[in-house]
Design a protein around this motif. Structure first.
Motif, mmCIF file in Angstrom:
data_model
loop_
_atom_site.group_PDB
_atom_site.id
_atom_site.type_symbol
_atom_site.label_atom_id
_atom_site.label_comp_id
_atom_site.label_asym_id
_atom_site.label_seq_id
_atom_site.Cartn_x
_atom_site.Cartn_y
_atom_site.Cartn_z
ATOM 1 N N TYR A 100 0.803 -1.215 0.000
ATOM 2 C CA TYR A 100 0.000 0.000 0.000
ATOM 3 C C TYR A 100 0.838 1.269 0.000
ATOM 4 O O TYR A 100 0.292 2.359 -0.121
ATOM 5 N N VAL A 101 2.158 1.137 0.168
ATOM 6 C CA VAL A 101 3.040 2.299 0.072
ATOM 7 C C VAL A 101 3.323 2.565 -1.402
ATOM 8 O O VAL A 101 3.894 1.725 -2.096
ATOM 9 N N THR A 102 2.887 3.707 -1.891
ATOM 10 C CA THR A 102 3.075 4.041 -3.300
ATOM 11 C C THR A 102 4.404 4.746 -3.558
ATOM 12 O O THR A 102 4.941 4.673 -4.660
ATOM 13 N N LYS A 103 4.925 5.445 -2.558
ATOM 14 C CA LYS A 103 6.205 6.131 -2.701
ATOM 15 C C LYS A 103 6.937 6.097 -1.368
ATOM 16 O O LYS A 103 6.409 6.539 -0.357
ATOM 17 N N ALA A 104 8.162 5.561 -1.380
ATOM 18 C CA ALA A 104 8.966 5.494 -0.163
ATOM 19 C C ALA A 104 9.785 6.764 -0.018
ATOM 20 O O ALA A 104 10.157 7.406 -1.007
ATOM 21 N N THR A 105 10.058 7.140 1.219
ATOM 22 C CA THR A 105 10.904 8.294 1.515
ATOM 23 C C THR A 105 12.151 7.831 2.252
ATOM 24 O O THR A 105 12.258 6.676 2.674
ATOM 25 N N ARG A 106 13.101 8.752 2.399
ATOM 26 C CA ARG A 106 14.350 8.390 3.068
ATOM 27 C C ARG A 106 14.116 8.056 4.538
ATOM 28 O O ARG A 106 14.784 7.177 5.090
ATOM 29 N N LEU A 107 13.175 8.739 5.171
ATOM 30 C CA LEU A 107 12.862 8.425 6.563
ATOM 31 C C LEU A 107 12.283 7.023 6.677
ATOM 32 O O LEU A 107 12.631 6.266 7.595
ATOM 33 N N MET A 108 11.414 6.650 5.756
ATOM 34 C CA MET A 108 10.865 5.298 5.758
ATOM 35 C C MET A 108 11.963 4.266 5.512
ATOM 36 O O MET A 108 11.963 3.185 6.106
ATOM 37 N N GLY A 109 12.917 4.592 4.650
ATOM 38 C CA GLY A 109 14.035 3.686 4.420
ATOM 39 C C GLY A 109 14.907 3.525 5.660
ATOM 40 O O GLY A 109 15.382 2.420 5.963
ATOM 41 N N LEU A 110 15.119 4.623 6.393
ATOM 42 C CA LEU A 110 15.902 4.554 7.628
ATOM 43 C C LEU A 110 15.199 3.692 8.672
ATOM 44 O O LEU A 110 15.832 2.849 9.333
ATOM 45 N N LEU A 111 13.882 3.888 8.829
ATOM 46 C CA LEU A 111 13.127 3.072 9.777
ATOM 47 C C LEU A 111 13.113 1.605 9.355
ATOM 48 O O LEU A 111 13.152 0.698 10.207
ATOM 49 N N ASN A 112 13.087 1.358 8.060
ATOM 50 C CA ASN A 112 13.115 -0.017 7.562
ATOM 51 C C ASN A 112 14.446 -0.688 7.886
ATOM 52 O O ASN A 112 14.480 -1.869 8.267
ATOM 53 N N ILE A 113 15.543 0.053 7.767
ATOM 54 C CA ILE A 113 16.861 -0.502 8.103
ATOM 55 C C ILE A 113 16.940 -0.823 9.596
ATOM 56 O O ILE A 113 17.490 -1.864 9.999
ATOM 57 N N LEU A 114 16.387 0.042 10.435
ATOM 58 C CA LEU A 114 16.372 -0.234 11.870
ATOM 59 C C LEU A 114 15.554 -1.483 12.187
ATOM 60 O O LEU A 114 15.933 -2.290 13.036
ATOM 61 N N SER A 115 14.435 -1.653 11.492
ATOM 62 C CA SER A 115 13.638 -2.864 11.676
ATOM 63 C C SER A 115 14.418 -4.101 11.251
ATOM 64 O O SER A 115 14.419 -5.125 11.951
ATOM 65 N N LEU A 116 15.114 -4.019 10.114
ATOM 66 C CA LEU A 116 15.890 -5.165 9.620
ATOM 67 C C LEU A 116 17.059 -5.486 10.550
ATOM 68 O O LEU A 116 17.475 -6.648 10.641
ATOM 69 N N ALA A 117 17.590 -4.469 11.237
ATOM 70 C CA ALA A 117 18.680 -4.719 12.183
ATOM 71 C C ALA A 117 18.219 -5.655 13.297
ATOM 72 O O ALA A 117 18.964 -6.548 13.732
ATOM 73 N N PHE A 118 16.987 -5.479 13.769
ATOM 74 C CA PHE A 118 16.461 -6.368 14.807
ATOM 75 C C PHE A 118 15.966 -7.688 14.219
ATOM 76 O O PHE A 118 15.991 -8.720 14.906
ATOM 77 N N ILE A 119 15.520 -7.677 12.957
ATOM 78 C CA ILE A 119 15.185 -8.941 12.293
ATOM 79 C C ILE A 119 16.420 -9.838 12.242
ATOM 80 O O ILE A 119 16.342 -11.048 12.459
ATOM 81 N N GLY A 120 17.568 -9.229 11.961
ATOM 82 C CA GLY A 120 18.812 -9.988 11.934
ATOM 83 C C GLY A 120 19.186 -10.582 13.278
ATOM 84 O O GLY A 120 20.005 -11.511 13.343
ATOM 85 N N GLY A 121 18.606 -10.079 14.362
ATOM 86 C CA GLY A 121 18.883 -10.623 15.694
ATOM 87 C C GLY A 121 18.005 -11.791 16.075
ATOM 88 O O GLY A 121 18.197 -12.387 17.150
#
Length: 268
Positions: A100-121
């Motif tokens: 449902y996200v039609t356009k990603a922003t840099r803030l959304m990308g930063l939050l996504n990386i933080l989420s993936l950091a904990f996924i990796g844990g």
């Protein structure tokens, strides 16, 4: 040749960092899928390396019965399935979000990386809950670490959706915007894992008998909670719409009755 000041100023502006600037949605999804795939693979590699019985031990200790030998590793296999279900459902939520996200922003990308950091844990959480499954004090602490990892992995996903809502006209499909038909379900789906992990964490603080087996069974049951949540949200929205439509009909009928009455009858 010499460059004028206006051209130099425009070239410097292209290197400035604004969190609201667009980011390639396809790159974000591709990178995320790669991380989820690697993390899920690491779980099965740990199973194959540490939780397969030795042939000599099977022959001597279990009289050649492989099933009895595998039953000794039951807590480890339960931890694997619980962790894999968690990774799978977090990927499913991530997929639904960026559907449902039609356009990603840099803030959304930063939050996504933080989420993936904990996924990796999550492989770390699997190792802790499988290694300390029989020791009471360390068992509780292992569950708490797993709850913290899952909470932050999911709360950053919720933050991505919240960020998208701030500029929903540009970043979200109309279905997921405020008032859209998928808005309530997206909120419930993204809030489910933070609430469950936070609830499990507080349960470990209150209940001394809470075990890793119960924790992993909770992880496996969550997919059914997803289905129940979907049904509950649909029923709730249907009931609300029916109640609102009935109230509107009553108002319309009252207005029609008042319109049919004469001026003296309305005054009386």
């Amino acid at each position: 040749g010499q460059r004028d000041e206006g051209e130099e100023h425009r070239s410097l502006e292209s290197f400035t960092f604004y969190l609201s600037e667009p980011l390639s949605k396809e790159r974000v999804e591709a990178f995320s899928d790669g991380v989820y795939a690697i993390v899920a693979t690491l779980l099965i590699l740990d199973i194959c390396e540490d939780n397969v019985p030795d042939p000599r031990e099977v022959q001597e200790k279990f009289h050649g019965s492989l099933l009895e030998a595998l039953s000794e590793y039951g807590p480890n296999y339960l931890a694997y399935f619980g962790s894999f279900v968690t990774i799978g459902l977090l990927w499913f939520v991530h997929h639904s979000l960026f559907l449902y996200v039609t356009k990603a922003t840099r803030l959304m990308g930063l939050l996504n990386i933080l989420s993936l950091a904990f996924i990796g844990g999550l492989p770390l959480a699997y190792q802790l809950t499988s290694e300390f499954a029989e020791k009471s004090h360390n068992e509780i602490e292992a569950i708490q670490v797993s709850c913290v990892i899952t909470f932050f992995a999911s709360i950053f996903q919720f933050a991505i959706w919240t960020t998208a809502l701030l500029h929903e006209g540009e970043t979200l499909h109309p279905f997921a915007r405020y008032g859209g038909k998928e808005h309530a379900f997206m909120f419930a789906k993204l809030a489910l894992y933070p609430c469950v992990s936070l609830g499990a964490f507080f349960l470990t603080c209150l209940l001394s008998e809470f075990s890793t087996a119960i924790f992993h069974l909770m992880q496996i049951v969550i997919p059914f909670a997803f289905l129940a949540l979907r049904i509950f949200v649909r029923i709730s929205l249907t009931v609300i719409k029916s109640v609102m439509s009935l109230s509107r009909r009553k108002v319309v009928l009252l207005e029609e009755e008042e319109a049919c009455l004469s001026p003296t009858e309305t005054l009386s």
